[in-house]
Design a protein around this motif. Structure first.
Motif, PDB file in Angstrom:
ATOM      1  N   LYS A   1       1.216  -1.021   0.085  1.00 55.58           N
ATOM      2  CA  LYS A   1       0.081   0.422   0.309  1.00 55.58           C
ATOM      3  C   LYS A   1       1.349   1.061  -0.207  1.00 55.58           C
ATOM      4  N   LYS A   2       2.119   1.509  -0.086  1.00 56.55           N
ATOM      5  CA  LYS A   2       2.972   2.632  -0.462  1.00 56.55           C
ATOM      6  C   LYS A   2       2.652   3.311  -1.878  1.00 56.55           C
ATOM      7  N   ILE A   3       2.777   4.723  -0.860  1.00 60.75           N
ATOM      8  CA  ILE A   3       3.091   5.506  -2.309  1.00 60.75           C
ATOM      9  C   ILE A   3       4.630   5.657  -3.174  1.00 60.75           C
ATOM     10  N   SER A   4       4.673   5.824  -4.447  1.00 59.04           N
ATOM     11  CA  SER A   4       5.297   6.065  -4.826  1.00 59.04           C
ATOM     12  C   SER A   4       5.262   7.817  -5.175  1.00 59.04           C
ATOM     13  N   LEU A   5       6.483   7.932  -4.454  1.00 58.01           N
ATOM     14  CA  LEU A   5       6.651   9.863  -4.610  1.00 58.01           C
ATOM     15  C   LEU A   5       7.637  10.108  -5.081  1.00 58.01           C
ATOM     16  N   LYS A   6       7.935   9.564  -5.837  1.00 56.76           N
ATOM     17  CA  LYS A   6       9.096   9.106  -6.976  1.00 56.76           C
ATOM     18  C   LYS A   6       9.041  10.049  -8.687  1.00 56.76           C
ATOM     19  N   ILE A   7       9.447  10.514  -9.723  1.00 53.36           N
ATOM     20  CA  ILE A   7       8.688  11.172 -10.696  1.00 53.36           C
ATOM     21  C   ILE A   7       8.655   9.298 -11.649  1.00 53.36           C
ATOM     22  N   MET A   8       7.574   9.689 -12.648  1.00 54.58           N
ATOM     23  CA  MET A   8       7.262   8.254 -13.384  1.00 54.58           C
ATOM     24  C   MET A   8       6.882   9.069 -14.328  1.00 54.58           C
ATOM     25  N   THR A   9       6.876   8.491 -15.742  1.00 53.57           N
ATOM     26  CA  THR A   9       6.985   8.394 -16.639  1.00 53.57           C
ATOM     27  C   THR A   9       5.581   7.666 -17.436  1.00 53.57           C
ATOM     28  N   LEU A  10       4.346   8.586 -17.710  1.00 52.14           N
ATOM     29  CA  LEU A  10       3.458   7.564 -18.361  1.00 52.14           C
ATOM     30  C   LEU A  10       3.339   7.486 -19.618  1.00 52.14           C
TER      31      LEU A  10
END
Length: 344
Positions: free
Chosen positions: A142-151
């Motif tokens: 259930k952790k939320i990633s705060l990294k920059i992601m590419t969609l």
């Protein structure tokens, strides 16, 4: 929903050490109470009760220990009420009865971090959008990633402002900036982002022509400009980024950048548009060739007049110009016929 950061919960190591000591003490009390009962000493009954009780319930504090890596967050609720978010790397201890919430934990988009993130024990199912929902058989993180992601959503077929069908794809760099909004203000922030990207892409693409076209206003100021999908890709990408940002502001997301990754005419008109581009290129090339040939003919006539090599009347000049233009503008090499007699 306003985000609350729990920044005073980074005491997991201390709680772990104390809990282990209490477990060892409970085991010692249980053994001591059992020995005293064997010796017919009733004073061992309270010791035995306390030791057995802690052995049975002493594992509960372990449920409150949370480990987070850099650029991770955990949204916590207690009996349905939001109590706060823990962020940053560290070893935390929170209320053992807190529950982590992340409605998008099982949603896998075509993006960094999700492409190879599915478990071998997961069953993939395509939904109506471009997201893929994985139903994991094991424990859900259930952790939320705060990294920059590419969609990188699927390519969309959209009609440009001239009605021509165009296939276009974009890559969107994004991250979560407000975990409370992302979790509680929208049902699933990943699917929400994916759908808003598709919607914004269609809204912006239909404003522009594929190639530069006359009398087209792409800025909305009432003045025709030279904007196009192919020639103004940076401006189009910026407008798409701004459009998406407005739509996902209420979901606690930040759109860092949007880039066009694929742009082409739809297959049903691609061949016709290619012929059109080829014809336009041929016309432009012919214009350049004719302009050059006319200049060379003018230069030849001027040089002949200056040096008085030969005196040509108007009829012979016209014949010479015609022959030179045929040679210079022809598609194939000239094969001249040599006249070995007189000029006339």
């Amino acid at each position: 929903m306003k985000e609350k950061i729990l920044d005073k919960k980074k005491n997991g190591m201390l709680v772990l050490f104390i809990t282990i000591l209490l477990y060892l003490a409970a085991i010692a009390l249980t053994i001591a109470g059992g020995v005293m009962l064997d010796d017919k000493n009733n004073a061992g009954i309270p010791l035995l009760i306390v030791g057995v009780f802690w052995i049975c319930v002493g594992w509960i504090p372990f449920l409150g220990l949370k480990i987070l890596k850099p650029q991770e967050a955990l949204v916590l609720t207690l009996f349905g009420k939001y109590i706060g978010t823990i962020k940053g790397d560290g070893f935390y201890f929170v209320n053992p009865f807190c529950t982590a919430v992340n409605p998008a934990a099982q949603t896998k988009l075509r993006q960094s971090g999700d492409v190879n993130g599915s478990s071998p024990l997961s069953i993939g199912a395509k939904d109506a959008g471009s997201a893929q929902v994985n139903i994991n058989m094991g424990v859900v993180d259930k952790k939320i990633s705060l990294k920059i992601m590419t969609l990188n959503n699927n390519r969309q077929k959209v009609n440009d402002c001239l009605g021509n069908p165009v296939e276009i794809g974009i890559a969107v760099m994004w991250r979560v900036v407000d975990t409370a909004k992302a979790v509680f203000d929208v049902d699933n922030y990943k699917e929400y982002l994916s759908l808003q990207c598709d919607s914004a892409l269609r809204n912006i693409v239909k404003i522009y022509p594929y190639d530069m076209a006359p009398n087209i206003d792409t800025t909305g100021d009432g003045v025709a400009d030279e904007g196009s999908l192919r020639g103004s890709s940076d401006l189009v990408a910026q407008r798409i980024r701004d459009e998406i940002q407005v739509k996902v502001e209420n979901a606690g997301l930040e759109i860092i950048e949007a880039r066009i990754t694929y742009l082409a005419y739809a297959p049903e008109i691609a061949a016709v548009m290619l012929q059109r581009q080829q014809a336009s290129a041929i016309i432009d090339a012919r214009k350049m060739i004719v302009d050059g040939a006319v200049g060379m003919v003018e230069m030849a006539l001027e040089r002949l007049n200056e040096t008085n090599v030969v005196d040509l009347d108007e009829e012979r000049k016209a014949a010479m110009v015609s022959n030179l233009l045929v040679v210079l503008c022809g598609n194939h090499d000239a094969q001249p016929i040599v006249n070995s007699g007189s000029l006339y």
